[in-house]
Design a protein around this motif. Structure first.
Motif, PDB file in Angstrom:
ATOM      1  N   VAL A 152       0.892  -1.153   0.000  1.00 54.75           N
ATOM      2  CA  VAL A 152       0.000   0.000   0.000  1.00 54.75           C
ATOM      3  C   VAL A 152       0.934   1.207   0.000  1.00 54.75           C
ATOM      4  O   VAL A 152       1.488   1.577   1.027  1.00 54.75           O
ATOM      5  CB  VAL A 152      -0.897   0.018   1.240  1.00 54.75           C
ATOM      6  N   LEU A 153       1.137   1.782  -1.167  1.00 48.88           N
ATOM      7  CA  LEU A 153       2.204   2.774  -1.314  1.00 48.88           C
ATOM      8  C   LEU A 153       2.002   3.984  -0.415  1.00 48.88           C
ATOM      9  O   LEU A 153       2.951   4.604   0.019  1.00 48.88           O
ATOM     10  CB  LEU A 153       2.310   3.226  -2.768  1.00 48.88           C
ATOM     11  N   GLY A 154       0.747   4.316  -0.132  1.00 50.46           N
ATOM     12  CA  GLY A 154       0.492   5.503   0.670  1.00 50.46           C
ATOM     13  C   GLY A 154       0.644   5.283   2.174  1.00 50.46           C
ATOM     14  O   GLY A 154       0.417   6.195   2.946  1.00 50.46           O
ATOM     15  N   MET A 155       0.989   4.077   2.575  1.00 52.51           N
ATOM     16  CA  MET A 155       1.179   3.840   4.006  1.00 52.51           C
ATOM     17  C   MET A 155       2.673   3.730   4.300  1.00 52.51           C
ATOM     18  O   MET A 155       3.481   3.519   3.421  1.00 52.51           O
ATOM     19  CB  MET A 155       0.471   2.559   4.463  1.00 52.51           C
ATOM     20  N   ASP A 156       3.011   3.860   5.586  1.00 53.16           N
ATOM     21  CA  ASP A 156       4.426   3.838   5.915  1.00 53.16           C
ATOM     22  C   ASP A 156       4.969   2.412   5.952  1.00 53.16           C
ATOM     23  O   ASP A 156       4.229   1.442   5.827  1.00 53.16           O
ATOM     24  CB  ASP A 156       4.692   4.579   7.233  1.00 53.16           C
ATOM     25  N   VAL A 157       6.269   2.342   6.106  1.00 51.71           N
ATOM     26  CA  VAL A 157       6.946   1.049   6.085  1.00 51.71           C
ATOM     27  C   VAL A 157       6.383   0.128   7.167  1.00 51.71           C
ATOM     28  O   VAL A 157       6.077  -1.030   6.918  1.00 51.71           O
ATOM     29  CB  VAL A 157       8.461   1.246   6.306  1.00 51.71           C
ATOM     30  N   ARG A 158       6.202   0.684   8.364  1.00 54.11           N
ATOM     31  CA  ARG A 158       5.773  -0.159   9.466  1.00 54.11           C
ATOM     32  C   ARG A 158       4.386  -0.744   9.208  1.00 54.11           C
ATOM     33  O   ARG A 158       4.172  -1.943   9.355  1.00 54.11           O
ATOM     34  CB  ARG A 158       5.771   0.643  10.757  1.00 54.11           C
ATOM     35  N   SER A 159       3.447   0.096   8.799  1.00 56.97           N
ATOM     36  CA  SER A 159       2.086  -0.407   8.600  1.00 56.97           C
ATOM     37  C   SER A 159       2.041  -1.450   7.494  1.00 56.97           C
ATOM     38  O   SER A 159       1.263  -2.389   7.559  1.00 56.97           O
ATOM     39  CB  SER A 159       1.136   0.722   8.230  1.00 56.97           C
ATOM     40  N   ASN A 160       2.860  -1.275   6.468  1.00 56.56           N
ATOM     41  CA  ASN A 160       2.891  -2.266   5.409  1.00 56.56           C
ATOM     42  C   ASN A 160       3.439  -3.585   5.919  1.00 56.56           C
ATOM     43  O   ASN A 160       2.902  -4.644   5.624  1.00 56.56           O
ATOM     44  CB  ASN A 160       3.763  -1.772   4.256  1.00 56.56           C
ATOM     45  N   LEU A 161       4.501  -3.464   6.673  1.00 57.11           N
ATOM     46  CA  LEU A 161       5.193  -4.666   7.108  1.00 57.11           C
ATOM     47  C   LEU A 161       4.331  -5.508   8.039  1.00 57.11           C
ATOM     48  O   LEU A 161       4.363  -6.729   8.018  1.00 57.11           O
ATOM     49  CB  LEU A 161       6.476  -4.230   7.807  1.00 57.11           C
ATOM     50  N   THR A 162       3.528  -4.846   8.863  1.00 60.12           N
ATOM     51  CA  THR A 162       2.768  -5.598   9.856  1.00 60.12           C
ATOM     52  C   THR A 162       1.331  -5.884   9.427  1.00 60.12           C
ATOM     53  O   THR A 162       0.572  -6.484  10.176  1.00 60.12           O
ATOM     54  CB  THR A 162       2.719  -4.824  11.191  1.00 60.12           C
ATOM     55  N   THR A 208      13.182   6.153   8.505  1.00 64.12           N
ATOM     56  CA  THR A 208      12.548   5.712   9.741  1.00 64.12           C
ATOM     57  C   THR A 208      11.502   4.692   9.344  1.00 64.12           C
ATOM     58  O   THR A 208      11.207   4.538   8.167  1.00 64.12           O
ATOM     59  CB  THR A 208      11.800   6.864  10.455  1.00 64.12           C
ATOM     60  N   ASP A 209      10.917   4.024  10.332  1.00 63.52           N
ATOM     61  CA  ASP A 209       9.892   3.052   9.940  1.00 63.52           C
ATOM     62  C   ASP A 209       8.584   3.753   9.615  1.00 63.52           C
ATOM     63  O   ASP A 209       7.586   3.122   9.317  1.00 63.52           O
ATOM     64  CB  ASP A 209       9.707   1.963  11.003  1.00 63.52           C
ATOM     65  N   GLN A 210       8.596   5.066   9.688  1.00 59.82           N
ATOM     66  CA  GLN A 210       7.382   5.780   9.317  1.00 59.82           C
ATOM     67  C   GLN A 210       7.492   6.485   7.974  1.00 59.82           C
ATOM     68  O   GLN A 210       6.670   7.324   7.628  1.00 59.82           O
ATOM     69  CB  GLN A 210       7.003   6.760  10.412  1.00 59.82           C
ATOM     70  N   GLN A 211       8.521   6.122   7.227  1.00 52.29           N
ATOM     71  CA  GLN A 211       8.651   6.666   5.879  1.00 52.29           C
ATOM     72  C   GLN A 211       7.614   6.000   4.971  1.00 52.29           C
ATOM     73  O   GLN A 211       7.309   4.817   5.131  1.00 52.29           O
ATOM     74  CB  GLN A 211      10.052   6.384   5.348  1.00 52.29           C
ATOM     75  N   TYR A 212       7.082   6.771   4.044  1.00 55.35           N
ATOM     76  CA  TYR A 212       6.160   6.176   3.078  1.00 55.35           C
ATOM     77  C   TYR A 212       6.884   5.092   2.303  1.00 55.35           C
ATOM     78  O   TYR A 212       7.985   5.306   1.825  1.00 55.35           O
ATOM     79  CB  TYR A 212       5.666   7.215   2.084  1.00 55.35           C
ATOM     80  N   VAL A 213       6.240   3.967   2.152  1.00 57.69           N
ATOM     81  CA  VAL A 213       6.890   2.865   1.478  1.00 57.69           C
ATOM     82  C   VAL A 213       7.130   3.226   0.008  1.00 57.69           C
ATOM     83  O   VAL A 213       8.110   2.812  -0.598  1.00 57.69           O
ATOM     84  CB  VAL A 213       6.044   1.586   1.651  1.00 57.69           C
ATOM     85  N   GLY A 214       6.279   4.076  -0.537  1.00 49.62           N
ATOM     86  CA  GLY A 214       6.442   4.527  -1.921  1.00 49.62           C
ATOM     87  C   GLY A 214       7.689   5.366  -2.126  1.00 49.62           C
ATOM     88  O   GLY A 214       8.113   5.575  -3.249  1.00 49.62           O
ATOM     89  N   HIS A 215       8.274   5.843  -1.040  1.00 51.23           N
ATOM     90  CA  HIS A 215       9.490   6.637  -1.168  1.00 51.23           C
ATOM     91  C   HIS A 215      10.754   5.814  -1.016  1.00 51.23           C
ATOM     92  O   HIS A 215      11.852   6.339  -1.088  1.00 51.23           O
ATOM     93  CB  HIS A 215       9.497   7.767  -0.134  1.00 51.23           C
TER      94      HIS A 215
END
Ligand SMILES: Nc1ncnc2c1ncn2[C@@H]1O[C@H](COP(=O)(O)OP(=O)(O)OP(=O)(O)O)[C@@H](O)[C@H]1O
Ligand SMILES: [Mg+2]
Lengths: 327, 500
Positions: free
Chosen positions: B348-358, B393-400
């Motif tokens: 989900v590109l608009g979510m951060d790394v952490r939310s995607n991962l979990t 950080t783990d709150q970076q957008y995964v799309g970035h």
């Protein structure tokens, strides 16, 4: 060090709607001395509460990349159902059975009705793969029709003091509808930030397929979202009915647009996946204050509409220019 | 000729590029290499006008220019094939190729016949046979990538940038692209080629530029380096010894597929035909096939994405199952699929790394209905560290994140579900050489811990590196099985080609 600058900038951006609201209040207060009075402000808040309830539900729907056009009609239907259950109990056709209801009972029936209609929305959207716009557009008409059938086109009035106090009463110096809107808001903020359900809504809105592949029961979550939207619309309907001490068959017409406007002004993207409840609440307050201000300033109703539209546009344009890197 | 001078670019205070200067001469193929997140794509986005805010200057044919957008750069003669696919799903192949450059008849209507002729020519140069009217949403990732290439070839340009153009195309299918690149070079164009596939770089490139952490660390002639040297330059440290996990293949079957067939959803045709195979605990099973062989369909069917198969059943962990009706069910049983296309299926590109991962394990992070922040952060930290995901950080957008790091996040998301069987569809797409090795280690480690692993790949070296056994598929059927020690490249390719 750079990070602190960016987070500072971010904080400032989040504050922007607040600043806009402050300026708006300032301008109105300069031109009208009736604005900054306790009575007027509480009145405005009382009116805004209804839109906040609806718009919070709408935010969930829009973050999940959907839309709910039926909230205005569901509001009317739930109001009418509640009112009829209150005023005469339910007369179940063909059986001649008569059951009376306490205000709380009637309210629960009303909210349940809203939930049921929302559930139907969700079911049509997920099971038959009908686009949310179309499904809820149909529900907009259907629920309005049901309201007319239920009321036979006449308002249902005189609903008792106890019920009326919900819309007009005070608790600890604050109007009861404001309490209700505040509770709804806090619950929604909590759900979106701290629960799995909230996270799923963001994920589905951001990328439904990826969400499904992550094991999320997408259909169930979406259905629930529409159900909640219906229930919150019903809460709004009950507040409106109680304030007027009467359920109007044409109550809530066009409310869906005000709710969507609040969501959009609050920075939630119509394409889903992004948005905050608090933004919506601010959006609703801005619209409410604007409405009130325009009336107080004696702006003609025709111009009021133009101004409102322009405000929505400007808000969105500012928001977009800040998020252009995020699409 | 184009050169970059002292280019620096930062995102929210984090440097992606620092003082980069490179010259790209005409009539040359330049390989731009570096680890995931080194800054290759960012640099090329500057060169092709995607980013206009950077420090430093871009000199094109002796003028300092600053492009105001991709179209501007194209008008100057610089075209890019992006790493991520950018096709519009519901438009057809022709419509996508001509998007924004439609051919018009003298009276203003779309000149569809002409566009089709041109498109056909382009695709035939790429040796791609397709119905031009199919919406691209129905195509495979590899085919989409070829269409992106066709799109870029449509405009005459002086500089062509290719950012991992072959990450989803198998080796035997890139020859057409090689020819095209050679043609471009012969006609005096500059080609900048980014790839993590060393073999391609050594076949194609004349020069190399190595980026590491946003800086140029070395450049020179391709002929003067070998693969190991190049990798060392990219990584900037000596590589750790690979660990072998010894005997791990057991004889306990964890997945057994019996006579699985799947109908084509639209045509009267079989997508999969009578597939039977077995996967044991601790085993890594490779599946090879060319585009359209049905590999992805097989994995998706098992994962519950394709509904009820026409025939067949499977047993999972000694229990008979007719089929899984949804990914949710599959994951609950312990069957995970790392999908092929990270952008559309993985993240989900608009979510951060952490939310995607979990995202796949949120229910286990819940306490009394509330998400446990601390545990979630901890889980995320573990995987970020273990897979060396490069993120601010783990709150970076995964799309970035850079492409390769995005891929690692997808991998982490499914590893976190602690499955019994892990299916990987092109798991190292866009992952740098060094990280690839690490991911192979990780796969082996997982297998040693008793997992059954299926790896679908169109890269034979990859399968030779990890698989214990290789299944070859062609036209929806299993044509051959090999023990990896006994397989050769020729024998596998032969089994993968239709109509022997
Ligand atoms: N829009 C953005 N916002 C924030 N950071 C970004 C953005 N785009 C790139 N970055 C960061 O810049 C760095 C360089 O990324 P880039 O995409 O150029 O890497 P790359 O060399 O192409 O890697 P890969 O081989 O994985 O494709 C990464 O650390 C990435 O996280
Ligand atoms: Mg890249």
């Amino acid at each position: 060090m750079n990070m602190t600058i960016t987070s500072y900038k971010k904080r400032l951006q989040q504050l922007q709607p607040l600043i806009a609201l402050f300026l708006l209040c300032l301008i109105i207060a300069i031109f009208s001395d009736r604005f900054m009075t306790v009575t007027n402000l509480w009145n405005v808040m009382r009116q805004i509460s209804v839109n906040i309830c609806i718009a919070v539900g709408m935010t969930l729907v829009i973050i999940s990349a959907g839309i709910d056009l039926s909230v205005g009609s569901i509001l009317a239907f739930a109001g009418a159902v509640t009112a009829s259950f209150l005023s005469m109990g339910a007369e179940i056709p063909f059986f001649g059975i008569y059951i009376g209801f306490t205000p709380l009972g009637a309210i629960l029936v009303g909210i349940t009705m809203g939930g049921v209609l929302g559930l139907v929305n969700g079911w049509v959207i997920t099971y038959f793969k009908v686009q949310p716009f179309v499904a809820t557009l149909a529900m907009l008409t259907i629920a309005r029709g049901l309201t007319m059938l239920w009321t036979q086109g006449y308002p249902i009035s005189s609903l008792g003091k106890e019920f009326a106090s919900l819309g007009t009463g005070w608790f600890l110096g604050v109007p009861i509808p404001v309490w209700i809107a505040a509770i709804v808001t806090l619950l929604a903020v909590f759900v979106m930030k701290k629960t799995r359900f909230g996270r799923y809504i963001y994920a589905i809105g951001g990328n439904e397929r990826a969400a499904r592949l992550s094991g999320i029961k997408v259909n169930r979550v979406k259905t629930l979202v529409y159900m909640l939207s219906g229930m919150l619309a019903a809460v709004g309907g009950i507040l409106v009915t109680s304030r007027l001490d009467s359920a109007q068959p044409n109550a809530g017409m066009g409310y869906e647009l005000d709710a969507i406007a609040a969501v959009v002004i609050g920075g939630t993207s119509l394409s889903g996946g992004r948005g905050l409840i608090m933004g919506t609440v601010l959006g609703a307050i801005i619209i409410g204050v604007l409405n009130n201000g325009l009336v107080l300033l004696g702006v003609s109703p025709f111009w009021q509409q133009v101004v409102k539209g322009l405000v929505i546009l400007i808000a969105v344009i500012i928001d977009r220019s800040q998020h252009k890197d995020k699409k | 000729m184009v050169s970059l001078r002292n280019i620096t670019k930062q995102f929210n205070g984090v440097y992606a590029l620092r003082d980069v200067s490179i010259e790209f001469p005409a009539a040359k193929v330049i390989a731009l290499v570096g680890e995931n997140g080194a800054g290759k794509s960012t640099l090329m986005n500057i060169l092709s006008g995607v980013y206009a805010d950077y420090e430093g200057e871009l000199v094109y044919q002796n003028d300092v220019v600053r492009f105001q957008g991709p179209r501007d750069a194209q008008d100057y003669g610089i075209t890019i094939i992006h790493q991520e696919l950018n096709l519009i799903p519901y438009l057809s192949v022709v419509e996508n190729i001509f998007l924004g450059r439609e051919l018009i008849t003298p009276w203003g209507a779309l000149d569809t016949p002409k566009m089709k002729t041109v498109a056909k020519q382009l695709l035939s140069r790429l040796k791609l046979e397709l119905d031009l009217d199919t919406p691209v949403s129905q195509l495979k990732v590899g085919e989409c990538q070829l269409i992106e290439i066709a799109k870029a070839l449509l405009v005459e340009s002086e500089v062509v940038i290719m950012d991992e153009p072959t990450s989803a195309i198998s080796e035997s299918e890139v020859y057409a692209l090689y020819d095209i690149i050679r043609d471009l070079k012969a006609s005096g164009k500059t080609v900048v080629y980014i790839s993590h596939k060393m073999k391609e770089l050594f076949t194609l490139a004349d020069e190399y530029v190595v980026l590491r952490d946003g800086q140029v660390v070395q450049q020179g002639l391709m002929a003067e380096v070998n693969e190991q040297q190049l990798v060392n330059m990219m990584v900037g440290r000596t590589l750790a010894e690979r660990v072998e996990c010894g005997e791990r293949v057991t004889d306990k079957a964890v997945l057994r597929v019996n006579h699985l067939s799947l109908l084509h959803p639209l045509k009267e045709d079989m997508l999969l035909e009578d597939l039977s195979f077995e996967l044991c605990k601790g085993e890594i099973l490779g599946i090879f096939g060319l585009m359209g062989a049905g590999r992805t369909e097989l994995l998706e069917t098992l994962f519950g994405l394709r509904g009820k198969p026409a025939t067949g059943s499977f047993s999972f962990d000694e229990e008979e199952v007719s089929f899984f009706s949804s990914p949710n069910e599959a994951l609950r049983w312990g069957l995970a699929l790392v999908p092929e296309d990270r952008k559309s299926d993985g993240l989900v590109l608009g979510m951060d790394v952490r939310s995607n991962l979990t995202l796949s394990v949120l229910s286990s992070l819940e306490k009394l209905g509330v998400l446990a922040d601390v545990q979630e952060k901890e889980l995320c930290r573990q995987y970020v560290e273990r897979l060396r995901i490069k993120t601010a950080t783990d709150q970076q957008y995964v799309g970035h994140l850079s492409g390769g790091n995005q891929q690692k996040v997808v991998l982490a998301k499914y590893l976190a579900t602690q499955p019994k069987v892990l299916m990987l569809d092109e798991p190292t797409r866009g992952i740098d050489v060094y990280a690839k090795g690490e991911i192979y280690d990780l796969i082996r480690e997982q297998a040693a811990a008793g997992l059954g692993v299926i790896v679908v790949s169109s890269e034979l070296p990859e399968l030779f590196a990890v698989a214990d056994r290789i299944l070859v598929m062609c036209d929806g059927r299993i044509t051959k099985q090999f023990k990896t020690e006994e397989a050769t490249e020729e024998s596998i390719l032969q089994a993968a080609l239709p109509d022997k």
